[in-house]
Scaffold this motif. Structure first.
Motif, mmCIF file in Angstrom:
data_model
loop_
_atom_site.group_PDB
_atom_site.id
_atom_site.type_symbol
_atom_site.label_atom_id
_atom_site.label_comp_id
_atom_site.label_asym_id
_atom_site.label_seq_id
_atom_site.Cartn_x
_atom_site.Cartn_y
_atom_site.Cartn_z
ATOM 1 N N LEU A 21 -5.389 4.650 0.169
ATOM 2 C CA LEU A 21 -6.202 4.932 1.366
ATOM 3 C C LEU A 21 -5.417 4.592 2.631
ATOM 4 O O LEU A 21 -4.487 3.774 2.601
ATOM 5 C CB LEU A 21 -7.485 4.090 1.359
ATOM 6 N N PHE A 36 -7.466 2.895 -4.064
ATOM 7 C CA PHE A 36 -7.643 2.049 -2.879
ATOM 8 C C PHE A 36 -6.314 1.860 -2.158
ATOM 9 O O PHE A 36 -6.233 1.933 -0.928
ATOM 10 C CB PHE A 36 -8.241 0.694 -3.289
ATOM 11 N N ARG A 37 -5.241 1.639 -2.922
ATOM 12 C CA ARG A 37 -3.923 1.420 -2.308
ATOM 13 C C ARG A 37 -3.425 2.661 -1.579
ATOM 14 O O ARG A 37 -2.583 2.573 -0.694
ATOM 15 C CB ARG A 37 -2.892 0.972 -3.355
ATOM 16 N N TYR A 49 0.840 -1.196 0.000
ATOM 17 C CA TYR A 49 0.000 0.000 0.000
ATOM 18 C C TYR A 49 0.871 1.240 0.000
ATOM 19 O O TYR A 49 2.086 1.169 0.306
ATOM 20 C CB TYR A 49 -0.885 0.019 1.255
ATOM 21 N N HIS A 95 -16.354 6.082 0.000
ATOM 22 C CA HIS A 95 -15.077 5.721 -0.666
ATOM 23 C C HIS A 95 -15.356 4.983 -1.980
ATOM 24 O O HIS A 95 -14.688 5.214 -2.982
ATOM 25 C CB HIS A 95 -14.211 4.807 0.216
ATOM 26 N N VAL A 116 -10.430 -7.696 0.186
ATOM 27 C CA VAL A 116 -9.329 -6.769 -0.075
ATOM 28 C C VAL A 116 -8.484 -7.275 -1.240
ATOM 29 O O VAL A 116 -8.148 -6.517 -2.166
ATOM 30 C CB VAL A 116 -8.474 -6.594 1.202
ATOM 31 N N ARG A 143 -9.484 1.952 4.438
ATOM 32 C CA ARG A 143 -9.623 0.634 3.806
ATOM 33 C C ARG A 143 -10.608 -0.233 4.595
ATOM 34 O O ARG A 143 -11.431 -0.953 4.019
ATOM 35 C CB ARG A 143 -8.256 -0.073 3.719
#
Ligand code: HEC
Ligand code: HEC
Ligand SMILES: [Ca+2]
Ligand SMILES: [Ca+2]
Length: 462
Positions: free
Chosen positions: A447, A444-445, A165, A338, A427, A452
């Motif tokens: 966040l 998303f990565r 991430y 989100h 996920v 998440r």
């Protein structure tokens, strides 16, 4: 005038609206009031839509019993349930779609139980579909009845692919490799393309069949004219009964136009049962023992008579969509925000409206929340199977409906996602997105861990 509870709820839902918290009134009704069941236990996917009453429920229960029935080898003293094989994957629909839910890939070294492998060689069939492998056909059928060899088995092994991430936290994804063993007729033809697929959950699919074709096509943007990086194409597939092509809706590549044809295809391809739509046994010419095996012999010459195909169609058309849980909780609502901000809704279309049909008036004009656009999208190299299917190419997959994805642990005892079940949780499913969904995935990565977790809470509420 007296309104039934259902009618009052429908009115409230129809008025809808956002109360400011992000919660939309009635959004827990994935299949609108008429076709949502609220059961968050193992039987969550198994219910008939509540709008069907009295005698309108009868065919559902007949279809349900056919879905669960174990087919036997012909000839059998119990007529009407024979005709299994000559080659097959399973003896019943429900052995793959257990409790109408999601199948899973096999453990390493184990045979496939609730998944299968599609096979084809380059080129196009007369109907525009894939050309089956010359000796094994369009699907590997591992089992055979007495005296008929099964075709062989397919096993999966996994490699870990590391990633991280934006905040530095690392993760690992697993990538499958398929290996064929004990192939009864020698190796697969050179250049054979393979595609491993798990059985999807089947709840609520009738609602997707009833979304008008024009509404789906209106979502397509093949040239990405609006420049959001998401194109989305309609698959165009062969409709056997109509003898023409039509919008594809079902299967992981939207390669089937209707639940009737999808089901008849499953009867033949997965169990070896012929029907009015597919009257020939699934025996490629080189498989001589298959071609010579005894078959079931009901009155109209196919193993599944038209009336039973009607019942299975009715069953699939009327299964309720699973209702949502925890829709007003703060973390779920934050996750929903989100989902929108990350562009997930660009493919996982939250709301659709059904059209009208003569056969299922109970399902007319419903506001449903399937989280799919029914289109196929390029999801990148990581997920590509390299095996085209009608108009869908080797990188494209149909956006799967997300309703029910939070329930697989209770319905099927696992949390495995994506077409081949490679994602070990929700996920990982998101992290595998690429291609048209690359920007969403990268968002998303980026966040925080807390954000998440909120997105995950939203996905689990579906
Ligand atoms: C061997 C396992 C297996 C068996 C047995 C099986 N299915 Fe399936 N089913 C699948 C897989 C895998 C898919 C996805 C197919 C694809 O992508 O081409 C699927 C897809 C479907 C779909 C479409 C789901 C969607 O979301 O688009 C329906 C409906 C369905 N099957 C019904 C049935 C019926 C009815 C039977 C019994 C006649 C049956 N299946 C038997 C594995 C199975
Ligand atoms: C470009 C279209 C697109 C976008 C954008 C997109 N998805 Fe998907 N999504 C898909 C497709 C197509 C699949 C099926 C891929 C496969 O099985 O290989 C999928 C699969 C999934 C699955 C697994 C579903 C199942 O039944 O196994 C989840 C969960 C999911 N998406 C969530 C998300 C989230 C969350 C986002 C935003 C961060 C997102 N998706 C953005 C197209 C999209
Ligand atoms: Ca048969
Ligand atoms: Ca085969």
């Amino acid at each position: 005038m007296r309104l039934s509870g259902l009618a009052i709820l429908s009115l409230v839902v129809a008025c809808g609206g956002d109360d400011g918290s992000g919660y939309e009134l009635g959004e827990e009704y994935a299949g609108d009031v008429a076709a949502t069941s609220f059961d968050a236990t193992a039987t969550a996917f198994t219910h008939i839509a509540p709008a069907f009453e009295g005698a309108r429920r009868d065919a559902f229960f007949v279809g349900d019993s056919i879905f669960d029935r174990n087919w036997v080898i012909a000839p059998s003293s119990t007529s009407g349930i024979d005709g299994l094989g000559p080659t097959f994957n399973q003896r019943s629909c429900s052995s793959c779609h257990s409790l109408d839910g999601r199948g899973r890939p096999p453990e390493p070294g184990q045979p496939m139980i609730s998944s299968l492998v599609r096979l084809s060689v380059p080129g196009g069939d007369v109907d525009g579909g894939p050309v089956g492998e010359p000796v094994y056909g369009g699907q590997l059928n591992p089992l055979g009845i007495l005296g008929v060899p099964g075709e062989g088995s397919a096993e999966l092994s996994w490699d870990e692919v590391p990633g991280s991430y934006a905040d530095g936290t690392s993760y690992s994804l697993r990538r499958p490799t398929v290996t064929f063993r004990d192939l009864a007729f020698g190796p697969l033809a050179a250049g054979t393309m393979t595609s491993v697929r798990v059985a999807p959950h089947v709840a609520g699919l009738g609602l997707l069949e009833l979304v008008p074709e024009a509404a789906v096509r209106a979502l397509a943007d093949p040239e990405d004219a609006d420049g959001d990086g998401i194109s989305g194409r309609a698959n165009q597939v062969w409709d056997v009964a109509a003898g023409a092509t039509r919008l594809g809706r079902f299967g992981w590549k939207a390669n089937q136009p209707s639940l009737r044809q999808q089901s008849a295809g499953a009867f033949l391809g997965d169990i070896g049962i012929t029907s009015p739509l597919f009257p020939q046994q699934n025996c490629p010419r080189a498989q001589t023992a298959c071609g010579a095996a005894p078959t079931g012999d009901p009155p109209d010459g196919v193993e599944l008579e038209a009336g039973k195909l009607d019942d299975i169609e009715y069953y699939s058309m009327t299964l309720a969509a699973p209702g949502r849980r925890r829709v007003q909780d703060a973390d779920v609502l934050a996750g929903k925000a989100h989902f929108k901000a990350l562009g997930c809704a660009g493919c996982h279309t939250p709301v659709m409206v059904t059209g009208r049909s003569a056969a299922y008036p109970e399902l007319d004009d419903l506001t449903i929340r399937p989280y799919t656009d029914l289109l196929v999208h390029d999801l990148g190299d990581g997920l590509a199977d390299g095996r085209p299917d009608h108009a869908a190419d080797g990188r494209e997959w149909r956006t799967p409906p997300l309703w029910g994805i939070g329930l697989f642990q209770v319905t099927n005892g696992h949390t495995l996602y994506l077409h081949d079940g490679r994602a070990r949780d929700l996920v990982e499913a998101v992290l595998w997105h690429g291609g048209e969904a690359e920007a969403s995935r990268d968002g998303f990565r980026a966040l925080s861990a807390a954000e998440r977790a909120e997105l995950l809470a939203f996905l689990e509420s579906l």
